[in-house]
Scaffold this motif. Structure first.
Motif, PDB file in Angstrom:
ATOM      1  N   ALA A   1       0.822  -1.212   0.000  1.00 25.50           N
ATOM      2  CA  ALA A   1       0.000   0.000   0.000  1.00 25.50           C
ATOM      3  C   ALA A   1       0.852   1.256   0.000  1.00 25.50           C
ATOM      4  O   ALA A   1       0.461   2.284  -0.564  1.00 25.50           O
ATOM      5  CB  ALA A   1      -0.936   0.001   1.206  1.00 25.50           C
ATOM      6  N   LEU A   2       2.017   1.183   0.624  1.00 31.55           N
ATOM      7  CA  LEU A   2       2.874   2.363   0.756  1.00 31.55           C
ATOM      8  C   LEU A   2       3.882   2.497  -0.382  1.00 31.55           C
ATOM      9  O   LEU A   2       4.591   3.498  -0.457  1.00 31.55           O
ATOM     10  CB  LEU A   2       3.619   2.314   2.090  1.00 31.55           C
ATOM     11  N   THR A   3       3.962   1.510  -1.248  1.00 35.23           N
ATOM     12  CA  THR A   3       4.954   1.564  -2.329  1.00 35.23           C
ATOM     13  C   THR A   3       4.279   1.428  -3.692  1.00 35.23           C
ATOM     14  O   THR A   3       3.899   2.417  -4.307  1.00 35.23           O
ATOM     15  CB  THR A   3       6.016   0.460  -2.117  1.00 35.23           C
ATOM     16  N   GLU A   4       4.107   0.196  -4.157  1.00 31.69           N
ATOM     17  CA  GLU A   4       3.589  -0.027  -5.503  1.00 31.69           C
ATOM     18  C   GLU A   4       2.181   0.519  -5.708  1.00 31.69           C
ATOM     19  O   GLU A   4       1.836   0.963  -6.804  1.00 31.69           O
ATOM     20  CB  GLU A   4       3.588  -1.533  -5.805  1.00 31.69           C
ATOM     21  N   ALA A   5       1.373   0.483  -4.675  1.00 27.75           N
ATOM     22  CA  ALA A   5      -0.041   0.836  -4.853  1.00 27.75           C
ATOM     23  C   ALA A   5      -0.249   2.310  -5.154  1.00 27.75           C
ATOM     24  O   ALA A   5      -1.253   2.682  -5.764  1.00 27.75           O
ATOM     25  CB  ALA A   5      -0.826   0.446  -3.606  1.00 27.75           C
TER      26      ALA A   5
END
Length: 696
Positions: free
Chosen positions: A182-186
């Motif tokens: 959630a904090l990177t790729e999303a």
């Protein structure tokens, strides 16, 4: 998180403001277009940035470029203007770095497709519900860090449904991996609403199947605390992965976090649908909708109001804080170091209320009165909404010949009352026999029992509408209205707040805009004629059930936020006189709640008084709803007009804007009279046909 952590965040945020990327500025021509679109002069820009007008001229001509720290401030200004005044979309070509493999477009050409960066897993695209009208809140967020919107709804197959029909693949191996995704790729989250605030954390909404795959139970065994036990495998797994939970623990709304990395918060908000994270009183049956439909509803609310973080009441308070953060970065001119300082105009720290403002359980009350003492009006502030019915003996012969009881309801009454309302910011200061000052927020002990008003109207100084029996405590808006009516005000005592300001102005504006945007999606606009408005309101909730759910949530955010300013203690283990957690937050402010409700009540009375001057008197009032007897079944048969055929100035006016009124319902005269004879309030039941005299 600790105060030291918050201080570090503030320093980092301040540093980031100065570290604008070299290519962050738009082209010189666009800089000029944005300024002119906003109606700003070069002198205004120069004054705001503390530079000369000639400097701004050079920036717009491309002859010179701003340098830090002016550059970051100029970038922020232009970004804000670009969000409000977007330029024309290019008709040909494609964005740099976007290839056919990066996105696929749904077969729904009426919907805008968000731009998706080429890096990371390729998201799937699926069409939204057919027939939805496009709106600006379905476009991709301007901040590329949050390209996929503020939140996503996750199903049991590892599909994450986002804004505008977006579908992403997500890991459901464990909760720690999902949070990291959630904090990177999303690319989830939302930009801050105030430059000194914090960006909104990503929200992951877990459906029942998704929660089961992550190892969460179908329901919480702890029905009292509503949280997972600390030794639950999911909690232990998060701990091993170095994730922490807030003091609320792992409940229907949980926040997990790690220490900040790369100058950014590392927090994820979770909403667990099978644990009733979405209260049916606010969201209806939205929690049982298919994930794509729920995702659009929640994203509409998040982009118009705030990313949900709990109940509607919690969201109401969080919105206040997001728009006026308690602190801001402050630079020490001597050392050059940054620290966290109070933000002017905000609620910066918790304060205890004055004794009359506090609920019975509060320590300042239990220290003054013995247990079980019933406080009298001269000991407690009782600013509540109207709940009044007229004595049926006071119905006139003319009124008894009118066949209909028509209810009118004020739109967003509490939000409208908060607009331009001056409230206290700091602690109360006691004063003996002060001179009344309508510009000073506070609580005043005054005797208004001598004031005599027409008994066909509720008394504006009490919630029950009866004349006060003697001295009582009143908030400033109530006494300001008494003075407006021509009565002398002689307080014997007061608790005043010299530090004050329009704290709720931004809160009102945000919610007003959200409300009007949602009503527009439901087919109700501010430019309608009164007849068209009434017709549109007859079916607006069925025109688009999804948007009707958003509307319900917006209204609940207003009422819940105002109510939570005086949150009472919870739990069977509480004992009167003990402090409870809500007292430790700056937004626990019963005095502000009292001021808003008092302002809403006197606003209502002021308009009823205008109608009374034409011979129209209500038979019942409940909060923001008034019931009148009329010759016809609609408000058009009731509301008086000027000789020119216009609405009566200062009276109730039909329309969609906050403070205007809509049709609440109509019942036969005999029904209303029976309700009055039985002591029931017709305004409580005017909407439906199933109310009976022997009902609630």
């Amino acid at each position: 998180m600790s105060d030291e952590q918050d201080l570090l965040f503030a320093s980092v945020d301040a540093l980031l403001e100065q570290a604008a990327a070299p290519d962050a500025l738009p082209a010189p021509a666009e800089r000029k277009r944005l300024r002119e679109a906003a109606g700003l002069s070069q002198e205004q820009i120069a004054k705001a940035l503390d530079v000369r007008r000639e400097t701004v001229t050079g920036w717009e001509a491309g002859r010179t470029e701003p340098r830090p720290p002016k550059r970051a401030a100029y970038v922020r200004l232009l970004d804000g203007l670009a969000a409000r005044f977007p330029g024309p979309e290019p008709t040909t070509g494609s964005a740099p770095g976007i290839g056919p493999s990066a996105i696929s477009r749904p077969e729904a050409p009426a919907l805008a497709t968000p731009v998706v960066p080429a890096t990371g897993p390729a998201p799937l695209r699926r069409p939204s519900t057919p027939g939805r009208r496009p709106g600006p809140d379905k476009a991709a967020p301007a901040d590329t860090r949050f390209a996929h919107g503020p939140l996503t709804v996750i199903d049991g197959d590892g599909r994450a449904y986002g804004i505008g029909g977006l579908v992403l693949d997500c890991p459901l191996t464990d909760l720690a991996a999902l949070a990291e995704w959630a904090l990177t790729e999303a690319q989830l989250g939302a930009p801050r609403l105030h430059r000194s605030g914090k960006d909104a954390d990503p929200l992951l909404v877990l459906t029942g199947p998704a929660a089961a795959r992550l190892g969460l139970p179908a329901e919480l065994e702890d029905r009292r605390g509503l949280r997972l036990p600390d030794d639950h495998p999911v909690v232990r797994q998060l701990t091993r992965a170095k994730w922490k939970l807030t003091r609320r623990g792992f409940g229907p709304w949980a926040r997990i976090y790690q220490p900040a990395r790369d100058g950014r918060r590392h927090c994820v908000q979770l909403a667990v649908l099978p644990w009733n994270a979405l209260d049916t009183r606010t969201w209806g049956s939205a929690g049982h909708l298919p994930p794509p439909e729920l995702a659009q509803i929640l994203n509409d609310y998040a982009t118009r109001v705030i990313t949900p973080r709990g109940s509607s009441a919690v969201c109401g308070l969080e919105l206040m804080t997001a728009l006026r953060p308690p602190t801001r970065p402050v630079k020490d001119p001597a050392t050059g170091s940054w620290s966290s300082g109070p933000n002017p105009g905000a609620l910066t720290h918790p304060v205890d209320p004055a004794p009359p403002e506090a609920p019975d359980e509060h320590p300042v009350v239990t220290a003054l009165y013995p247990r079980g003492h019933q406080r009298t009006p001269d000991e407690v502030l009782d600013e509540e909404a109207f709940d009044w019915i007229r004595d049926p003996e006071l119905l006139t012969d003319d009124e008894c010949h009118k066949p209909f009881a028509v209810g009118i309801d004020v739109n967003m009454a509490f939000a409208a009352a908060a607009n331009r309302l001056t409230v206290g910011l700091g602690a109360p200061v006691h004063a003996s026999r002060p001179r009344f000052d309508k510009s000073m927020p506070g609580s005043w002990l005054v005797d208004l029992s001598h004031v005599t008003l027409d008994p066909r109207l509720p008394n504006p100084f009490t919630p029950h509408g009866s004349r006060p029996d003697g001295p009582a405590w009143y908030a400033t808006p109530t006494l300001a209205y008494a003075a407006e009516l021509g009565y002398d005000i002689h307080p014997t005592e007061a608790w005043l707040r010299p530090e004050h300001g329009p704290y709720l102005d931004g809160w009102y504006t945000r919610l007003r805009d959200a409300y009007l945007a949602t009503m527009e999606r439901l087919g109700v606009t501010s430019g309608m004629s009164e007849t068209d408005f009434l017709a549109a309101m007859e079916h607006h909730k069925t025109a688009d059930p999804a948007q009707a759910t958003v509307l319900s949530a917006i209204k609940a955010t207003v009422k819940g936020g105002i109510g939570k300013l005086r949150e009472r203690p919870q739990g069977i283990g509480y004992r009167p006189g003990e402090r409870w957690p809500a007292l430790e937050r700056p937004t626990w402010r019963p005095d502000i709640r009292a001021a808003v409700i008092a302002a809403a009540r006197v606003n209502m009375h002021r308009k009823m008084l205008k109608l009374a001057a034409t011979g129209l008197f209500p038979i019942a009032v409940l909060s923001d709803c008034a019931v009148y007897l009329a010759d016809g079944p609609t408000p058009l048969d009731l509301l008086p007009r000027t000789p020119e055929g216009k609405p009566l100035p200062g009276g109730f006016r039909l329309g969609v804007s906050p403070g205007m009124v809509k049709h609440e319902g109509t019942q036969p005269l005999i029904w209303a009279v029976q309700m009055l004879d039985a002591g029931h309030n017709p305004a409580r039941h005017i909407k439906g046909t199933d109310a009976a005299v022997d009902g609630e």
